[in-house]
Motif scaffolding. Structure first.
Motif, short mmCIF file in Angstrom:
data_model
loop_
_atom_site.label_atom_id
_atom_site.label_comp_id
_atom_site.label_asym_id
_atom_site.label_seq_id
_atom_site.Cartn_x
_atom_site.Cartn_y
_atom_site.Cartn_z
N ASP A 119 -12.75 -10.10 9.12
CA ASP A 119 -11.54 -10.19 8.29
C ASP A 119 -11.95 -10.01 6.83
N PHE A 120 -11.16 -9.22 6.08
CA PHE A 120 -11.52 -8.89 4.71
C PHE A 120 -10.42 -9.31 3.75
N SER A 121 -10.86 -9.83 2.58
CA SER A 121 -9.94 -10.21 1.50
C SER A 121 -10.56 -9.80 0.18
N PHE A 122 -9.71 -9.44 -0.78
CA PHE A 122 -10.16 -9.03 -2.12
C PHE A 122 -9.93 -10.17 -3.10
N TYR A 123 -10.96 -10.49 -3.89
CA TYR A 123 -10.86 -11.54 -4.89
C TYR A 123 -11.09 -10.93 -6.26
N SER A 124 -10.13 -11.11 -7.16
CA SER A 124 -10.19 -10.49 -8.47
C SER A 124 -11.18 -11.22 -9.37
N ALA A 125 -11.95 -10.43 -10.13
CA ALA A 125 -12.84 -10.98 -11.15
C ALA A 125 -12.26 -10.79 -12.53
N SER A 126 -11.01 -10.32 -12.61
CA SER A 126 -10.37 -10.04 -13.89
C SER A 126 -9.54 -11.22 -14.34
N ASN A 127 -9.33 -11.31 -15.68
CA ASN A 127 -8.46 -12.36 -16.20
C ASN A 127 -6.99 -12.06 -15.92
N SER A 128 -6.72 -10.82 -15.59
CA SER A 128 -5.35 -10.43 -15.31
C SER A 128 -4.92 -11.02 -13.98
N ALA A 129 -3.73 -11.56 -13.97
CA ALA A 129 -3.21 -12.14 -12.73
C ALA A 129 -2.34 -11.15 -11.99
N SER A 130 -2.30 -9.91 -12.43
CA SER A 130 -1.37 -8.95 -11.84
C SER A 130 -2.07 -7.72 -11.29
N ILE A 131 -3.25 -7.90 -10.74
CA ILE A 131 -3.95 -6.77 -10.14
C ILE A 131 -3.24 -6.41 -8.82
N ILE A 132 -2.90 -5.15 -8.68
CA ILE A 132 -2.21 -4.69 -7.49
C ILE A 132 -3.16 -3.78 -6.72
N THR A 133 -3.51 -4.16 -5.52
CA THR A 133 -4.37 -3.33 -4.71
C THR A 133 -3.55 -2.19 -4.14
N ALA A 134 -3.90 -0.99 -4.49
CA ALA A 134 -3.14 0.17 -4.01
C ALA A 134 -3.44 0.43 -2.53
N SER A 135 -4.73 0.43 -2.19
CA SER A 135 -5.07 0.70 -0.79
C SER A 135 -6.54 0.41 -0.56
N TRP A 136 -6.84 0.18 0.71
CA TRP A 136 -8.23 0.10 1.16
C TRP A 136 -8.44 1.21 2.18
N GLU A 137 -9.60 1.82 2.15
CA GLU A 137 -9.89 2.88 3.11
C GLU A 137 -11.24 2.61 3.75
N LEU A 138 -11.24 2.64 5.08
CA LEU A 138 -12.46 2.39 5.85
C LEU A 138 -12.45 3.31 7.05
N ASN A 139 -13.48 4.17 7.12
CA ASN A 139 -13.60 5.11 8.24
C ASN A 139 -12.31 5.89 8.45
N LYS A 140 -11.75 6.40 7.31
CA LYS A 140 -10.55 7.24 7.30
C LYS A 140 -9.28 6.50 7.72
N LYS A 141 -9.36 5.19 7.74
CA LYS A 141 -8.16 4.39 8.01
C LYS A 141 -7.79 3.63 6.74
N LYS A 142 -6.50 3.55 6.46
CA LYS A 142 -6.02 2.90 5.24
C LYS A 142 -5.33 1.58 5.57
N PHE A 143 -5.51 0.62 4.66
CA PHE A 143 -4.94 -0.70 4.84
C PHE A 143 -4.35 -1.15 3.51
N ASN A 144 -3.38 -2.01 3.58
CA ASN A 144 -2.78 -2.63 2.40
C ASN A 144 -3.12 -4.11 2.41
N ALA A 145 -3.44 -4.63 1.23
CA ALA A 145 -3.75 -6.07 1.08
C ALA A 145 -4.94 -6.43 1.98
N ASP A 146 -4.94 -7.66 2.50
CA ASP A 146 -6.04 -8.11 3.36
C ASP A 146 -5.94 -7.40 4.71
N PHE A 147 -7.09 -7.25 5.38
CA PHE A 147 -7.09 -6.52 6.65
C PHE A 147 -8.25 -6.98 7.52
#
Length: 461
Positions: free
Chosen positions: A237-265
């Motif tokens: 299971d994968f989750s993204f954790y921001s290292a930025s001070n901005s609280a509004s980082i929007i993950t556009a997409s994740w791509e793994l082995n030609k498959k795309k995911f939104n948010a955690d996957f």
């Protein structure tokens, strides 16, 4: 000119042909004497003349005075140096405005407007003058045009200057560029700050201006997985954790082995190798985009396998040699388990074992590689009985449940036949089953006590 005075004289007579005299009576005028001359005069009154009086006139030369340069031009705010030359030994400058000193052979002026200076040179109380003009040139008016005033790290900044002929640029992080239009890749936010344009016009006048550039750092973070390194097959299971001070980082997409995911996957890996996860996300406050990659290490699992020799070992006779047949390298640990001897174990890559009894024996083999991945295999080893024949010499078929059958004991045979004959060669019994013996009957009648002949034919193949 000069006048001669004498008490009581009312007429004067000057020596004739004296240089510079315009009259020979009193008073007399010496016109522009240029040399040192001696003059004589006689005064008279009532017919009486005085003794001759003489005087000497010493004529000093007028000093020569010049200024270098006699005419110059400077840019506003700059200084000009004026230097005199000639025979004078003291100098006075007028006006004194904007000069560093009023007296001296050399002066420095920093005038804001055009100005003319007069210098008076003196020598032996004689003076002369010279004039110098200083023209003040206006400075260029540089302006800066930027592609953007706010950029994201990694973007290219383009600066364009106007108002001059030649351009130099200075900026943070030791930036120095030349040219009217320049470009700079902003590798990090350390390039943020003030950029200075120094413009030079055709008169070599220089002026500068500033502009401020804001650089926003790219949003960054970490990909956290429940398993970032494991032996295949596995799921994480994968989750993204921001290292930025901005609280509004929007993950556009994740791509793994030609498959795309939104948010955690979640993702399951069944092939060994380094799997690259590409994340594309945006800072909602600044609009900056960033791409980061993360690597998931899917480690290969060994395919445990082994062989043994001989293929058909004999009980308590053939020591069986077991060989590691696991493909691939980087194996680090081996474990053999034999169930017939209270779990005997060997930790050698190859080993040997002697089975004491015939039968079917499971042998377990476990292999571990340098990634800590483990695989196991269980194979059944068939242990053949040792070849032997035992034939009793008597039996008692009397229904007392003791020695009721005449049964040879054989081991390790594949083909078998057993027959009983009486002394006249008549066949009384025959079988091919090693477990079937003669019960002493022939054609349903018990045979008498006697000596009988048996014949056994057997083979181990």
């Amino acid at each position: 000119s000069f006048t001669y005075h004498s008490a009581g004289a009312n007429s004067f007579t000057w020596g004739p042909n004296t240089p510079g005299l315009t009259t020979y009576t009193s008073p007399v005028t010496v016109a522009s004497p240029t040399i040192t001359s001696v003059y004589s005069v006689v005064g008279g009154s009532l017919g009486c003349n005085s003794p001759t009086e003489t005087t000497t006139i010493t004529v000093n030369p007028i000093p020569t005075v010049s200024v270098t340069p006699s005419q110059t031009a400077v840019c506003i705010g700059n200084s000009a140096t004026l230097k005199t030359s000639g025979t004078a030994n003291s100098f006075t400058w007028m006006p004194f405005t904007f000069l560093n000193t009023q007296n001296g052979e050399e002066v420095i002026t920093t005038p804001p407007t055009n100005i003319t200076y007069t210098v008076t040179g003196s020598l032996n109380n004689c003076t002369n003058t010279a004039i110098a003009s200083v023209d003040v040139l206006p400075l260029p008016t540089p302006k800066i045009k930027t592609s953007k005033s706010e950029l994201c790290a990694g973007e290219t900044l383009t600066l364009t200057g106007t108002g001059g002929e030649f351009y130099k640029w200075y900026g943070p992080n030791n930036v120095y560029l030349e040219g009217q239009s320049v470009s700079l890749n902003l590798g990090s936010y350390h390039y943020a700050g003030q950029y200075s344009l120094v413009a030079t016009d055709s008169n070599a006048c220089v002026n500068s201006t500033l502009t401020n550039i804001i650089i926003h750092p790219l949003p960054e973070g970490s990909l956290i997985g429940s398993q970032m390194e494991a032996c295949v097959p596995f799921c994480s299971d994968f989750s993204f954790y921001s290292a930025s001070n901005s609280a509004s980082i929007i993950t556009a997409s994740w791509e793994l082995n030609k498959k795309k995911f939104n948010a955690d996957f979640s993702y399951c890996f069944d092939k060994a190798g380094d799997h690259v996860v590409t994340g594309r996300f945006k800072d909602g406050n600044t609009g900056c985009l960033n791409t980061q990659t993360f690597v998931i290490h899917a480690r290969p699992k060994p395919q445990a396998d082994f062989t043994w020799l001989p293929e058909k070992p004999i009980e308590n006779l053939d020591e069986v040699l077991f060989y590691n047949n696991t493909p691939g390298e980087n194996q680090t640990h081996w474990n053999w388990y034999f169930t017939d001897n209270k779990g005997y174990r060997s930790q050698n890559e190859n080993t040997s074992y002697l089975f004491k009894n015939a039968g079917l024996y499971p042998v377990a083999y476990i292999v571990k590689n340098n990634f800590g991945c483990v695989d196991s295999v269980v194979k059944i080893v068939t242990i053949e009985p040792d070849f032997s024949v035992y034939v009793p010499n008597t039996f008692t078929p009397n229904d007392d449940d003791l020695n009721e059958r005449f049964l040879p004991i054989v081991r390790g045979t594949k083909q078998y036949s057993f027959a009983i004959f009486n002394r006249w060669g008549e066949k009384l019994f025959e079988t091919t089953d090693p477990k079937s013996g003669w019960d002493g009957y022939h054609n349903g009648v018990i045979c008498k006590t006697d000596v009988y002949v048996w014949v056994i034919r057997l083979s181990t193949v």
